[in-house]
Design an enzyme around this catalytic site. Structure first.
Site, PDB file in Angstrom:
ATOM      1  N   HIS A 207       8.273  -7.187  -3.794  1.00 50.01           N
ATOM      2  CA  HIS A 207       7.097  -7.552  -4.389  1.00 50.01           C
ATOM      3  C   HIS A 207       7.022  -8.825  -5.362  1.00 50.01           C
ATOM      4  O   HIS A 207       7.402  -8.766  -6.559  1.00 50.01           O
ATOM      5  CB  HIS A 207       6.572  -6.734  -5.489  1.00 50.01           C
ATOM      6  CG  HIS A 207       5.979  -5.195  -4.730  1.00 50.01           C
ATOM      7  ND1 HIS A 207       4.580  -5.292  -4.296  1.00 50.01           N
ATOM      8  CD2 HIS A 207       6.487  -4.239  -4.219  1.00 50.01           C
ATOM      9  CE1 HIS A 207       4.437  -4.193  -3.389  1.00 50.01           C
ATOM     10  NE2 HIS A 207       5.624  -3.470  -3.468  1.00 50.01           N
TER      11      HIS A 207
ATOM     12  N   ASP B 162     -17.166 -10.616 -23.301  1.00 49.15           N
ATOM     13  CA  ASP B 162     -17.361 -10.558 -22.070  1.00 49.15           C
ATOM     14  C   ASP B 162     -19.116 -10.874 -22.227  1.00 49.15           C
ATOM     15  O   ASP B 162     -19.795 -11.814 -21.698  1.00 49.15           O
ATOM     16  CB  ASP B 162     -17.396  -9.277 -21.043  1.00 49.15           C
ATOM     17  CG  ASP B 162     -15.869  -8.990 -20.968  1.00 49.15           C
ATOM     18  OD1 ASP B 162     -15.123  -9.617 -21.271  1.00 49.15           O
ATOM     19  OD2 ASP B 162     -15.984  -7.817 -20.617  1.00 49.15           O
TER      20      ASP B 162
ATOM     21  N   LYS C 210     -10.247 -10.579 -16.690  1.00 48.30           N
ATOM     22  CA  LYS C 210     -10.512 -10.859 -18.124  1.00 48.30           C
ATOM     23  C   LYS C 210      -9.789 -12.043 -18.777  1.00 48.30           C
ATOM     24  O   LYS C 210     -10.506 -12.524 -19.624  1.00 48.30           O
ATOM     25  CB  LYS C 210     -10.221  -9.446 -18.789  1.00 48.30           C
ATOM     26  CG  LYS C 210     -10.189  -9.330 -20.306  1.00 48.30           C
ATOM     27  CD  LYS C 210     -11.376  -8.373 -20.679  1.00 48.30           C
ATOM     28  CE  LYS C 210     -11.841  -8.220 -22.019  1.00 48.30           C
ATOM     29  NZ  LYS C 210     -13.103  -7.567 -22.294  1.00 48.30           N
TER      30      LYS C 210
ATOM     31  N   GLY D  37       0.823  -1.181   0.172  1.00 51.36           N
ATOM     32  CA  GLY D  37       0.075  -0.070  -0.052  1.00 51.36           C
ATOM     33  C   GLY D  37       0.828   1.190   0.052  1.00 51.36           C
ATOM     34  O   GLY D  37       2.133   1.254   0.186  1.00 51.36           O
TER      35      GLY D  37
ATOM     36  N   GLU E 244       4.805 -10.464  -6.807  1.00 58.30           N
ATOM     37  CA  GLU E 244       3.896 -10.621  -7.800  1.00 58.30           C
ATOM     38  C   GLU E 244       4.056 -10.159  -8.975  1.00 58.30           C
ATOM     39  O   GLU E 244       3.307 -10.165 -10.045  1.00 58.30           O
ATOM     40  CB  GLU E 244       2.458 -10.066  -7.229  1.00 58.30           C
ATOM     41  CG  GLU E 244       2.275  -8.585  -7.101  1.00 58.30           C
ATOM     42  CD  GLU E 244       2.905  -7.957  -5.774  1.00 58.30           C
ATOM     43  OE1 GLU E 244       3.804  -8.676  -5.081  1.00 58.30           O
ATOM     44  OE2 GLU E 244       2.737  -7.077  -5.241  1.00 58.30           O
TER      45      GLU E 244
ATOM     46  N   CYS F 235       5.213  -6.256   1.444  1.00 63.39           N
ATOM     47  CA  CYS F 235       5.718  -4.808   1.559  1.00 63.39           C
ATOM     48  C   CYS F 235       4.803  -4.015   2.545  1.00 63.39           C
ATOM     49  O   CYS F 235       5.269  -4.234   3.770  1.00 63.39           O
ATOM     50  CB  CYS F 235       5.227  -4.173   0.136  1.00 63.39           C
ATOM     51  SG  CYS F 235       6.089  -2.337  -0.058  1.00 63.39           S
ATOM     52  N   TYR F 236       3.890  -2.884   2.708  1.00 65.59           N
ATOM     53  CA  TYR F 236       3.322  -2.489   3.515  1.00 65.59           C
ATOM     54  C   TYR F 236       2.769  -3.643   4.281  1.00 65.59           C
ATOM     55  O   TYR F 236       2.870  -3.575   5.754  1.00 65.59           O
ATOM     56  CB  TYR F 236       2.189  -1.528   3.176  1.00 65.59           C
ATOM     57  CG  TYR F 236       1.415  -0.953   4.233  1.00 65.59           C
ATOM     58  CD1 TYR F 236       1.867   0.410   4.837  1.00 65.59           C
ATOM     59  CD2 TYR F 236       0.319  -1.444   4.927  1.00 65.59           C
ATOM     60  CE1 TYR F 236       1.233   0.808   5.898  1.00 65.59           C
ATOM     61  CE2 TYR F 236      -0.435  -0.847   5.727  1.00 65.59           C
ATOM     62  CZ  TYR F 236      -0.127   0.196   6.239  1.00 65.59           C
ATOM     63  OH  TYR F 236      -0.687   0.678   7.396  1.00 65.59           O
TER      64      TYR F 236
END
Ligand code: XMP
Length: 518
Positions: A175, A233, A374, A59, A177, A86-87
């Site tokens: 991070h 979609d 998506k 964050g 990710e 992280c945060y």
């Protein structure tokens, strides 16, 4: 909150990082179901969700900022493993009694860490070896909470990763990710499978199977209406419903006259030929164009199109008979409650989908894709046998070409834009860029410029090319398309599209620009 059917689920508590959705996507890519909820979700709700593990996201705040997001220790002390990123890690250290302070230098970008462990989170790593990770933080952990140990360190972060001795609480300063942490996916997988004991049960075929079963049960003998647009979609939603409830589904396709060349015919043929699905086409081109006559303001165009869509759709739906449900292709990013520390954001553009319809028509919503990102919706499309060209389609805005024609929308100007757009897309496809870029389209500008063709002076329209890379349309950058391809697009447009004598390239990123021009 849902998903129990997939056996294990990870709860991601969002502290407002720009990477939170990326954490979720990495978890889902490992075939583990997860949901993102705001950091201040109540402990009861979290207990109800019954997570197999919890991830605390990064964050933008510092632990010591006034108004920094804080949660109760009890919230994460459910007896399941917790990974702070992280945060999230700093917060974990802070509430467990450690000391977090501002680092002298903000650490941002790639950094080497020395790994000091080869178990649990770092299973498969080699003790003492350097690994590259992506750092982005201003605070750092100065003193560990008691009962914690250091798993990795970097020059600026003596505690780049930590865990408690019971093996339930873990934290990484970097991070895992993002792709800039090459072995980040492995760290996340270690958390999911080794530490939380998850099983990889979240697959698109299990999703399709469950969704079809649930839809059958939910709809019963009622009727469902679904608006299709030719986009991924709504097409996936319609096919999924058709498989579940067959003829109880009525699909409506409104041709608003603002589609690309041949588009409405292609969509009708696809559903009719490949799926034997009956789609009710409402050709309202003239109606929309007459309503847009003389209108040049972007917001006014969007509002008129949105309103007219509801009127046309509603009339057709009533003609088809009473329905109880309206199906929509809402995706997970539209559903996630976003964490905002700055209050509600301003309306930049009024998005037109089917907003307002359920209330006007007193219909309940069915949103079978609301758990999916998506890329997952695309995989479901492939799973259902939708053609790859449709599944990989670039996004197209609800108000169609109206927001790509600056100034008044007229049949002549639509014709010019359609011809230019067709050439642009053809060249982008030939260069094998169609699926690599986020969107590529032409825009017709409301100015004329002087040119020369043969020996004649010309005074004609300008086409702008908009080709962008993006992950989620929230931010975007203009694609560095090779000059030869741009040259070919420009030559073909100027030589073949009557009324155009100049082509320009849009080299703006989002923000501060937006992807569409209106
Ligand atoms: P902007 O222009 O806001 O666009 O950067 C972000 C993404 O949204 C698409 N877009 C829309 N999609 N209805 C939609 O369904 C709309 O009214 C609409 N307006 C923009 C745009 O193409 C881009 O992918």
């Amino acid at each position: 909150m849902s998903g129990d059917i997939y056996g294990n689920k990870i709860l991601i508590l969002d502290f407002g990082s720009q990477y939170t959705q990326l954490i979720a996507r990495r978890v889902r890519e490992s075939h583990v179901y997860c949901e993102i909820h705001p950091f201040n979700t109540s402990p009861e709700k979290i207990r109800d969700f019954s997570p197999t593990g919890i991830i605390l996201s990064g964050g933008p705040a510092s632990i010591y900022d006034t108004g920094a997001p804080i949660i109760d220790k009890g919230t994460i002390d459910l007896g399941v493993p917790v990974l702070g990123i992280c945060y999230g890690m700093q917060y974990l250290a802070h509430i467990m009694g450690g000391l977090v302070s501002r680092a002298d230098d903000r650490e941002y970008g790639s950094a080497p860490i020395a790994v000091q462990d080869d178990k649990d989170l770092f299973h498969g790593f080699v003790k003492g070896q350097e690994e590259i990770v992506w750092m982005s933080h201003g605070d750092r952990i100065e003193a560990l909470p008691s009962g914690f140990t250091v798993l990795a360190s970097s020059r600026n972060s003596p505690v780049a990763a930590m865990s408690d001795l019971s093996g339930r609480f873990f934290g990484v300063q970097f991070h895992p990710e993002v792709v800039h942490t090459p072995k980040g996916a492995r760290i996340l997988r270690n958390f999911l499978f080794r530490i939380c004991g998850c099983e990889p049960l979240w697959t698109m075929s299990s999703f399709v199977e469950r969704t079809i079963r649930d839809l059958k049960e939910k709809v019963g003998n009622e009727r469902v209406i679904c608006g299709i647009s030719g986009g991924v979609d709504s097409s996936v939603t319609a096919v999924l419903l058709h498989k579940a409830i067959g003829e109880k589904l009525s699909c409506i396709f409104v041709d608003n006259g603002l589609l690309r060349r041949g588009e409405s015919q292609e969509v009708m043929e696809l559903f009719r030929d490949s799926y034997r699905m009956k789609v009710h086409l409402v050709d309202s081109s003239e109606h929309f164009l007459s309503r847009l006559k003389g209108v040049t303001d972007p917001e006014q165009k969007r509002k008129i199109i949105g309103r007219e869509f509801i009127t046309v759709f509603e009339a057709k739906a009533r003609e088809l008979g009473r329905a109880r449900y309206l199906a929509q292709g809402t995706l997970y990013p539209d559903v996630i409650e976003s964490v905002s520390f700055k209050g509600p954001s301003a309306t930049i553009k009024s998005h037109h989908n089917v907003g307002g319809l359920p209330e006007v028509m007193n219909l309940s919503l069915i949103e079978p894709l609301r758990e999916l990102f998506k890329d997952e919706a695309r995989l479901v499309g492939l799973e259902l046998g939708l053609p790859k060209e449709l599944v990989m389609r670039q996004p197209f805005p609800g108000p169609g070409l109206a927001v790509r024609i600056l100034g008044e929308v007229t049949p002549d100007r639509l014709e010019i834009l359609r011809s230019a757009d067709l050439i642009l897309l053809d060249e982008i496809r030939r260069a094998d860029l169609y699926e690599k870029v986020w969107q590529s389209f032409a825009v017709l500008l409301p100015v004329k410029t002087v040119g020369v063709m043969g020996d004649e002076r010309t005074y004609e329209h300008v086409i702008a090319l908009r080709i962008v890379d993006s992950q989620d349309a929230m931010t975007a950058d203009w694609t560095r398309v090779p000059h030869e391809i741009l040259a070919r697009i420009s030559n073909r447009i100027i030589n073949n599209v009557r009324g155009v004598n100049r082509v320009v390239l849009d080299i703006s990123s989002k923000p501060p620009s937006t992807i569409e021009w209106e």
